[in-house]
Motif scaffolding. Structure first.
Motif, PDB file in Angstrom:
ATOM      1  N   UNK A   1       0.836  -1.215   0.000  1.00  0.00           N
ATOM      2  CA  UNK A   1       0.000   0.000   0.000  1.00  0.00           C
ATOM      3  C   UNK A   1       0.867   1.260   0.000  1.00  0.00           C
ATOM      4  N   UNK A   2       1.924   1.242   0.827  1.00  0.00           N
ATOM      5  CA  UNK A   2       2.790   2.435   0.905  1.00  0.00           C
ATOM      6  C   UNK A   2       3.506   2.657  -0.433  1.00  0.00           C
ATOM      7  N   UNK A   3       3.934   1.558  -1.053  1.00  0.00           N
ATOM      8  CA  UNK A   3       4.650   1.688  -2.333  1.00  0.00           C
ATOM      9  C   UNK A   3       3.699   2.193  -3.426  1.00  0.00           C
ATOM     10  N   UNK A   4       2.471   1.684  -3.400  1.00  0.00           N
ATOM     11  CA  UNK A   4       1.484   2.142  -4.388  1.00  0.00           C
ATOM     12  C   UNK A   4       1.184   3.631  -4.186  1.00  0.00           C
ATOM     13  N   UNK A   5       1.051   4.013  -2.937  1.00  0.00           N
ATOM     14  CA  UNK A   5       0.759   5.413  -2.630  1.00  0.00           C
ATOM     15  C   UNK A   5       1.871   6.324  -3.183  1.00  0.00           C
ATOM     16  N   UNK A   6       3.096   5.874  -3.009  1.00  0.00           N
ATOM     17  CA  UNK A   6       4.241   6.642  -3.510  1.00  0.00           C
ATOM     18  C   UNK A   6       4.200   6.733  -5.050  1.00  0.00           C
ATOM     19  N   UNK A   7       3.833   5.613  -5.671  1.00  0.00           N
ATOM     20  CA  UNK A   7       3.739   5.595  -7.144  1.00  0.00           C
ATOM     21  C   UNK A   7       2.653   6.565  -7.617  1.00  0.00           C
ATOM     22  N   UNK A   8       1.595   6.683  -6.836  1.00  0.00           N
ATOM     23  CA  UNK A   8       0.526   7.637  -7.196  1.00  0.00           C
ATOM     24  C   UNK A   8       1.021   9.068  -7.031  1.00  0.00           C
ATOM     25  N   UNK A   9       1.721   9.304  -5.902  1.00  0.00           N
ATOM     26  CA  UNK A   9       2.239  10.668  -5.660  1.00  0.00           C
ATOM     27  C   UNK A   9       3.198  11.095  -6.770  1.00  0.00           C
ATOM     28  N   UNK A  10       3.946  10.155  -7.290  1.00  0.00           N
ATOM     29  CA  UNK A  10       4.943  10.477  -8.315  1.00  0.00           C
ATOM     30  C   UNK A  10       4.332  10.562  -9.711  1.00  0.00           C
ATOM     31  N   UNK A  11       3.035  10.269  -9.819  1.00  0.00           N
ATOM     32  CA  UNK A  11       2.369  10.374 -11.128  1.00  0.00           C
ATOM     33  C   UNK A  11       2.605   9.165 -12.012  1.00  0.00           C
TER      34      UNK A  11
END
Ligand code: NDP
Ligand SMILES: N[C@@H](CC=O)C(=O)O
Length: 331
Positions: A176-186
């Motif tokens: 979940x944390x990695x996905x969230x980061x991927x979303x933040x980075x576009x």
């Protein structure tokens, strides 16, 4: 200096990237093409969102307004899903407007039809950004491997999945944390379902299949598996054995049958895709004359994707200029 009028369909990660790239590279575009690129309109869905767009540019939710712009030369399409992208691009082509798209969900399904329509209408339709972000895989296949017969394509085609798997291993982040980061980075889509379920890589694989084999396998017969079932513990276990999970899309021909799969595979350091980390994508091509070629680069994100679209744009303008010099030249 002549002016090229462009409209952006979508002003999210990719659309805004194209806007920025046109402004930051206006000088290069001027020098290369001898034209000034003017963004005259931006299509969005939500009029209330705050956006950094020059006040003289039309910002609208109504595509008709864009179609009605006099002498509009090109649209950059960076909206989401099959519709309304498909309908808008058909309408643009009908009006003789060149089209550059990043929308793989739409293009995997309707690409062939749109290409056919564009040919009939003598306009250009470019789609480098649909597959592997900033990696020029479409152009390589179209322009550089015209005589070679490509027998197999194998690649990491989703930046988000590769980023998540890398972060889970290297930084011990939760899924979940990695996905969230991927979303933040576009990198991830606003709705990341397609990224993590394998559907996004599947769409890209279908676009490559069409390009390489001139056809696609029956979609329902392709095994599609994402990365959601891979646990932190499994990743660590494999790491200790010198292995990594990679989400790999593959396509090849067996006789007349196209065989395709999209799934996580455990690879060791002898495998070329073992080394592809973070948001990088890589595509290995097996071809009859050249042998094996692997292309690697940023598979998602604002500027890499904008780069693919701007390069498409430059090629369209150059082709147009050539066509004006040699009117008999067919698109
Ligand atoms: N992000 C990436 O790295 C890459 C994305 N792509 C593809 O590019 C496209 C855009 O992606 P991305 O920029 O990340 O997506 P975003 O979600 O960041 O942006 C989408 C944009 O499209 C607009 N939009 C959505 N639906 C409509 C509609 N029905 N009518 C008008 N405007 C609409 C949104 O408007 P509003 O702002 O008002 O919400 C928004 O500006 C997608 O097809 C994606 O798959 C391809 C390669 C890489
Ligand atoms: N969400 C996609 C964006 C590029 O196509 C990805 O992560 O690869």
């Amino acid at each position: 200096m002549s002016v090229i009028k462009a409209a952006l369909l979508g002003f999210g990660t990719v659309g805004e990237g194209v806007y920025t790239a046109i402004h930051s590279h206006q000088q290069q575009l001027n020098e290369l093409l001898g034209v000034r690129v003017e963004i005259v309109a931006v299509l969005i869905r939500d009029k209330n969102k705050k956006r950094d767009i020059e006040s003289n540019i039309l910002v609208t939710t109504d595509f008709e307004e864009i179609l009605n712009i006099r002498d509009l030369d090109v649209v950059f399409e960076a909206i989401v899903g099959e519709e309304p992208g498909y309908t808008y691009l058909k309408q643009a082509i009908d009006k003789g407007i060149h089209v550059i798209t990043a929308n793989k969900v739409m293009f995997a399904k309707y690409g062939q039809e749109l290409i056919h329509k564009a040919k009939q209408r003598n306009v250009k339709l470019a789609f480098e950004a649909t597959t592997a972000g900033g990696v020029p895989i479409i152009r390589t296949i179209q322009r550089l491997l015209q005589v070679n017969r490509i027998t197999k394509v194998q690649g990491i085609l989703n930046g988000t999945s590769n980023f998540i798997l890398t972060k889970m291993r290297e930084n011990k982040l939760s899924f979940e944390a990695a996905l969230h980061l991927a979303q933040q980075k576009g990198y991830a889509e606003a709705d990341p379902t397609n990224d993590i379920s394998g559907k996004d890589a599947f769409c890209k694989l279908m676009i490559l299949s069409q390009l390489v084999f001139g056809e696609q396998p029956c979609w329902s017969e392709v095994k599609i598996e994402g990365i959601t079932s891979i646990s932190q513990q499994q990743i660590e276990e494999k790491e200790h054995q010198g292995q990594r999970y990679k989400h790999i899309a593959e396509i090849y021909k067996e006789g007349k049958l196209i065989k395709a799969s999209v799934k996580p595979i455990i690879v060791d350091s002898n495998h070329p895709l073992y080394w592809i980390e973070g948001v990088e994508n890589a595509i290995a091509l097996e071809a009859s004359l050249v042998g094996n070629i692997t292309l690697q680069g940023p598979g998602a994100g604002k500027m890499p994707t904008a780069s693919a679209m701007i390069e498409d744009f430059a090629e369209i303008v150059q082709h147009q200029q050539l066509q004006e010099k040699i009117p008999a030249l067919q698109m």
